[in-house]
Design a protein around this motif. Structure first.
Motif, PDB file in Angstrom:
ATOM      1  N   THR A   1       0.850  -1.177   0.000  1.00 22.82           N
ATOM      2  CA  THR A   1       0.000   0.000   0.000  1.00 22.82           C
ATOM      3  C   THR A   1       0.887   1.229   0.000  1.00 22.82           C
ATOM      4  N   GLU A   2       0.351   2.356  -0.419  1.00 20.03           N
ATOM      5  CA  GLU A   2       1.087   3.608  -0.335  1.00 20.03           C
ATOM      6  C   GLU A   2       0.952   4.185   1.070  1.00 20.03           C
ATOM      7  N   TYR A   3       1.993   4.898   1.499  1.00 23.72           N
ATOM      8  CA  TYR A   3       1.960   5.532   2.816  1.00 23.72           C
ATOM      9  C   TYR A   3       2.736   6.845   2.747  1.00 23.72           C
ATOM     10  N   THR A   4       2.174   7.892   3.367  1.00 23.02           N
ATOM     11  CA  THR A   4       2.773   9.227   3.328  1.00 23.02           C
ATOM     12  C   THR A   4       3.224   9.656   4.712  1.00 23.02           C
ATOM     13  N   ILE A   5       4.451  10.150   4.792  1.00 22.16           N
ATOM     14  CA  ILE A   5       4.938  10.778   6.018  1.00 22.16           C
ATOM     15  C   ILE A   5       5.146  12.260   5.733  1.00 22.16           C
ATOM     16  N   THR A   6       4.993  13.092   6.748  1.00 22.33           N
ATOM     17  CA  THR A   6       5.187  14.535   6.603  1.00 22.33           C
ATOM     18  C   THR A   6       6.323  14.984   7.493  1.00 22.33           C
ATOM     19  N   LEU A   7       7.345  15.554   6.885  1.00 19.89           N
ATOM     20  CA  LEU A   7       8.468  16.082   7.651  1.00 19.89           C
ATOM     21  C   LEU A   7       8.099  17.479   8.142  1.00 19.89           C
ATOM     22  N   SER A   8       8.088  17.660   9.452  1.00 22.41           N
ATOM     23  CA  SER A   8       7.720  18.957  10.022  1.00 22.41           C
ATOM     24  C   SER A   8       8.930  19.887  10.039  1.00 22.41           C
ATOM     25  N   ASP A   9       8.662  21.179   9.906  1.00 20.10           N
ATOM     26  CA  ASP A   9       9.703  22.194   9.929  1.00 20.10           C
ATOM     27  C   ASP A   9      10.029  22.502  11.386  1.00 20.10           C
ATOM     28  N   GLU A  10      11.224  22.101  11.837  1.00 16.37           N
ATOM     29  CA  GLU A  10      11.648  22.343  13.215  1.00 16.37           C
ATOM     30  C   GLU A  10      12.638  23.491  13.319  1.00 16.37           C
ATOM     31  N   GLY A  11      12.591  24.376  12.344  1.00 19.40           N
ATOM     32  CA  GLY A  11      13.434  25.572  12.369  1.00 19.40           C
ATOM     33  C   GLY A  11      14.711  25.397  11.582  1.00 19.40           C
ATOM     34  N   ASP A  12      15.655  24.612  12.110  1.00 21.65           N
ATOM     35  CA  ASP A  12      16.925  24.413  11.416  1.00 21.65           C
ATOM     36  C   ASP A  12      16.976  23.086  10.673  1.00 21.65           C
ATOM     37  N   LEU A  13      15.900  22.300  10.764  1.00 17.66           N
ATOM     38  CA  LEU A  13      15.845  21.045  10.017  1.00 17.66           C
ATOM     39  C   LEU A  13      14.401  20.586   9.865  1.00 17.66           C
TER      40      LEU A  13
END
Length: 260
Positions: free
Chosen positions: A126-138
């Motif tokens: 199956t397809e799966y999506t992750i979201t990288l959150s903006d933590e300021g410097d990364l």
């Protein structure tokens, strides 16, 4: 007559004020920010994260679910570096380096071939999506209980979670200089940049961490600033009872490519 003229002049004076209104919400955009792009932030890039880069950092990949009885799952618990070759295969998948007799935690090339390929009667995908959150410097994605397919596909098989699956992501980015990519988790993780192995955390183990500094490894990876390259990510969860998954990176423009 004078009364009519007076009423007319009064109407002219009052009319502009009666018809004026506070239209600042239209000048600032209906989302209440000041850039008019409708995303709710004020950077004007339309992605809603306020960093001005236009990136949502949503990455979609493929999860493959396996039965607990698969030979490479619920097998030996041990670190197992060198499972895959240094160069990514021509099919965009890791090339097994363990030989016909396998390694401490794997049973040879045939069963390893199942990990990142669709095999009828062996796995389901199956397809799966992750979201990288903006933590300021990364940018980061962090889940200390990474069980994305509980009660789905093959199912939990009587366990608390669905513990037996792989996850692959194929992405592209522009190398600007100064970037790093870090992973912390379990079990196996193989990261290829420009089709060269950049991180190897092979084996069945507790959370482990590895980082690649793109500047320091630029010669090995064959990358130059200003050019676009691939970053291919392969993960395997092969044993009960934990699943930790954390990505950290300063690469701000990762975009995923779905594998058919």
């Amino acid at each position: 007559m004078m009364r009519i003229v007076w009423l007319f002049l009064t109407a002219l004076l009052v009319f502009p004020f009666a018809c004026s209104s506070d239209d600042s919400e239209f000048e600032s955009g209906s989302d209440g920010d000041s850039d008019g792009d409708g995303d709710g932030d004020s950077d004007g890039d339309g992605d809603g994260d306020g960093d001005g880069d236009g990136q949502s950092n949503e990455l979609t990949g493929i999860i493959r679910d396996f039965p607990e009885a698969h030979p490479d799952f619920e097998y030996v618990i041990a670190p197992d570096r060198g499972l895959v070759e240094e160069d990514l295969g021509s099919d965009g998948k890791p090339v097994y380096a363990g030989g016909e007799n396998g390694t401490e935690t794997t049973n040879g090339p045939v069963t390893f071939e199942h990990w990142y390929n669709d095999v009828d009667g062996v796995n389901e995908r199956t397809e799966y999506t992750i979201t990288l959150s903006d933590e300021g410097d990364l940018y980061a994605y962090d889940d200390t209980a990474f069980f994305p397919i509980d009660n789905e596909l093959i199912g939990n098989e009587g366990n608390e979670h669905n513990y037996h699956f792989t996850f692959e992501l194929h992405t592209r980015f522009t190398y600007k200089g100064g970037e790093i990519f870090r992973f912390r988790g379990d079990d196996d993780v193989f990261v290829f940049i420009n089709e060269k192995l950049a991180i190897d955390i092979g084996g069945v183990h507790g959370p482990e961490e590895a980082t690649v500094d793109l500047d320091n490894e630029a010669n090995y990876l064959g990358i130059d600033t200003g050019n676009e390259y691939t970053l291919d990510f392969f993960f395997a969860e092969r044993h009960t009872t934990e699943s930790n998954f954390r990505i950290e990176t300063t690469i701000g423009d990762l975009s995923s490519v779905i594998v058919i």
